[in-house]
Design a protein around this motif. Structure first.
Motif, PDB file in Angstrom:
ATOM      1  N   PHE A 109       0.817  -1.207   0.000  1.00 14.89           N
ATOM      2  CA  PHE A 109       0.000   0.000   0.000  1.00 14.89           C
ATOM      3  C   PHE A 109       0.857   1.266   0.000  1.00 14.89           C
ATOM      4  CE2 PHE A 109      -1.892   3.412   2.561  1.00 14.89           C
ATOM      5  CZ  PHE A 109      -2.989   3.731   1.774  1.00 14.89           C
ATOM      6  N   ARG A 112       1.818   2.163  -3.572  1.00 19.10           N
ATOM      7  CA  ARG A 112       0.659   2.623  -4.353  1.00 19.10           C
ATOM      8  C   ARG A 112       0.253   4.035  -3.941  1.00 19.10           C
ATOM      9  NH1 ARG A 112      -0.645  -2.840  -3.420  1.00 19.10           N
ATOM     10  NH2 ARG A 112      -2.093  -2.436  -1.691  1.00 19.10           N
ATOM     11  N   ASN A 113       0.267   4.288  -2.647  1.00 13.28           N
ATOM     12  CA  ASN A 113      -0.150   5.598  -2.175  1.00 13.28           C
ATOM     13  C   ASN A 113       0.822   6.689  -2.611  1.00 13.28           C
ATOM     14  OD1 ASN A 113      -2.575   6.239  -0.930  1.00 13.28           O
ATOM     15  ND2 ASN A 113      -1.549   6.865   0.970  1.00 13.28           N
ATOM     16  N   ARG A 116      -0.128   7.582  -6.039  1.00  7.44           N
ATOM     17  CA  ARG A 116      -1.375   8.359  -6.032  1.00  7.44           C
ATOM     18  C   ARG A 116      -1.142   9.809  -5.622  1.00  7.44           C
ATOM     19  NH1 ARG A 116      -3.545   3.517  -2.939  1.00  7.44           N
ATOM     20  NH2 ARG A 116      -4.705   2.279  -4.480  1.00  7.44           N
ATOM     21  N   ASN A 146      -7.800  -5.165   4.117  1.00  8.47           N
ATOM     22  CA  ASN A 146      -7.198  -3.870   3.805  1.00  8.47           C
ATOM     23  C   ASN A 146      -7.353  -3.528   2.327  1.00  8.47           C
ATOM     24  OD1 ASN A 146      -6.397  -3.698   6.454  1.00  8.47           O
ATOM     25  ND2 ASN A 146      -4.282  -4.318   6.072  1.00  8.47           N
ATOM     26  N   LEU A 147      -7.217  -4.546   1.472  1.00  4.61           N
ATOM     27  CA  LEU A 147      -7.315  -4.321   0.034  1.00  4.61           C
ATOM     28  C   LEU A 147      -8.732  -3.897  -0.351  1.00  4.61           C
ATOM     29  CD1 LEU A 147      -5.168  -4.678  -2.238  1.00  4.61           C
ATOM     30  CD2 LEU A 147      -6.332  -6.801  -2.815  1.00  4.61           C
ATOM     31  N   GLU A 150      -9.156  -0.344   0.718  1.00  4.44           N
ATOM     32  CA  GLU A 150      -8.396   0.526  -0.181  1.00  4.44           C
ATOM     33  C   GLU A 150      -9.139   0.723  -1.497  1.00  4.44           C
ATOM     34  OE1 GLU A 150      -4.055   0.502  -2.516  1.00  4.44           O
ATOM     35  OE2 GLU A 150      -4.479  -0.988  -0.943  1.00  4.44           O
ATOM     36  N   SER A 151      -9.732  -0.335  -1.999  1.00  3.66           N
ATOM     37  CA  SER A 151     -10.486  -0.243  -3.248  1.00  3.66           C
ATOM     38  C   SER A 151     -11.692   0.672  -3.094  1.00  3.66           C
ATOM     39  CB  SER A 151     -10.928  -1.640  -3.682  1.00  3.66           C
ATOM     40  OG  SER A 151     -11.668  -1.599  -4.874  1.00  3.66           O
ATOM     41  N   HIS A 154     -10.124   4.400  -2.946  1.00  3.39           N
ATOM     42  CA  HIS A 154      -9.416   4.949  -4.101  1.00  3.39           C
ATOM     43  C   HIS A 154     -10.013   4.541  -5.446  1.00  3.39           C
ATOM     44  CE1 HIS A 154      -6.222   6.628  -1.616  1.00  3.39           C
ATOM     45  NE2 HIS A 154      -6.218   5.505  -0.934  1.00  3.39           N
TER      46      HIS A 154
END
Length: 359
Positions: A109, A112-113, A116, A146-147, A150-151, A154
């Protein structure tokens, strides 16, 4: 005579009984022996520890000679293998000029963040560029939760049904092509690793000016030989690839595919025995079967660049950045007057030489 004999007998015994002991000598000898033994043990351990460590770090290799390498078996082209994708996504609503697919591990994460918050932020992308993060599955329940969260926040994750481990990177990339060809029709696809900086404005301008539907471009690698060392993460057993050299291919750190060649590569991959190094498999082996030659672009590299904003400003991408490094470089790239400062820099940034593979 008898008395003399007894006296001589006593003299023979008394020296043994009365001989003074040497405790200090005995102790010193034992200490020396102990020291020699201890030193021998230490030397043996020092010599053996590296061997033990080396054995512990043999990379996991899941594609033994008995394992089925029918790519279609794992991709399941007739089944829906998408577990997560942006809400409201449909094939008709996904027609960007450029689709950026970042290959990301489920647990990463922070990487990825960072994307972003920098080059991949929607506010920093042209209107016809879309970014998605591609992940697989994991048995870790907390990561799954968590995934999903997160989906929901975002709305940019695509999860496909395969086990997300390093040895499955080829499956991951072919799954990407499956999703793209069935659910999204971009003109171009940029496949990138999660530790990348991508100069979207320069890439976008290049594709608008010079792109073509059969394009495969990135950092071109010529005449690479399979590695037979089982301790290498790039280990390539003979039963998977028997030739002396790989066909020319582009580094998997980041490469661009035109829409036409992406669809053809997907169909070809389904009928090609799986090879675990995804860039070699897709842009080398499968592209060679199609008769399509990948091309080099000097804006791509697979090594770490110097952390200089003028260099980052001039190229298409940079590799091996931590999330903190990416944020720091992004701040420097936003400083006013950067273009003018780079133009006046001495010496100016010079790109690497163009690579051309001999046929």
């Amino acid at each position: 005579m008898a008395g003399g004999a007894e006296w001589r007998a006593m003299r023979r015994v008394r020296p043994v009984r009365d001989r003074p002991a040497s405790p200090d000598g005995v102790t010193c000898s034992m200490r020396a022996l102990f020291a020699i033994c201890a030193a021998f043990i230490v030397v043996c351990l020092i010599g053996y520890i590296p061997i033990m460590l080396k054995e512990k770090h043999v990379p996991r290799f899941d594609w033994g000679p008995e394992v089925n390498r029918n790519t279609s078996h794992y991709i399941r082209p007739d089944d829906n293998t998408t577990l997560l994708q942006p809400a409201g996504h449909s094939a008709g609503g996904c027609r960007p000029f450029l689709l950026v697919v970042v290959s990301s591990a489920v647990k990463n994460f922070p990487a990825r963040n960072a994307i972003r918050q920098t080059w991949g932020a929607p506010a920093n992308l042209p209107a016809d560029v879309v970014i998605r993060f591609l992940v697989g599955t994991t048995a870790n329940g907390s990561l799954v939760e968590n995934l999903i969260a997160e989906s929901e926040v975002h709305d940019d994750l695509v999860q496909q049904d395969f086990v997300d481990v390093y040895s499955n990177l080829t499956l991951k990339t072919v799954m990407m092509l499956k999703w793209v060809t069935s659910s999204c029709q971009p003109n171009y696809i940029l496949k990138a690793d999660e530790d990348m900086y991508v100069n979207i404005p320069r890439l976008h301008a290049y594709l608008k000016a010079e792109g073509r539907p059969d394009l495969i471009t990135g950092a071109l690698i010529c005449n690479a030989e399979p590695r037979l060392d089982k301790y290498s993460k790039y280990f390539s057993p003979r039963y998977m690839f028997a030739a002396r050299r790989f066909p020319a291919y582009v580094s998997g750190t980041a490469y661009v595919l035109g829409s036409d060649v992406a669809a053809r590569l997907y169909r070809t991959a389904l009928t090609t025995p799986l090879y675990h190094l995804e860039d070699v498999f897709l842009t080398g082996i499968c592209a060679s079967k199609l008769g399509v030659r990948p091309t080099d672009h000097v804006g791509f590299t697979f090594w770490r660049r110097a952390m200089e904003p003028c260099e980052f400003n001039a190229v298409m991408m940079a590799h091996e950045l931590t999330p903190d490094e990416l944020r720091a470089m992004w701040r420097r790239l936003q400083e006013p007057g950067l273009e003018a400062a780079c133009a006046a820099a001495s010496p100016p940034y010079k790109p690497r030489k163009l690579v051309k593979c001999r046929r």
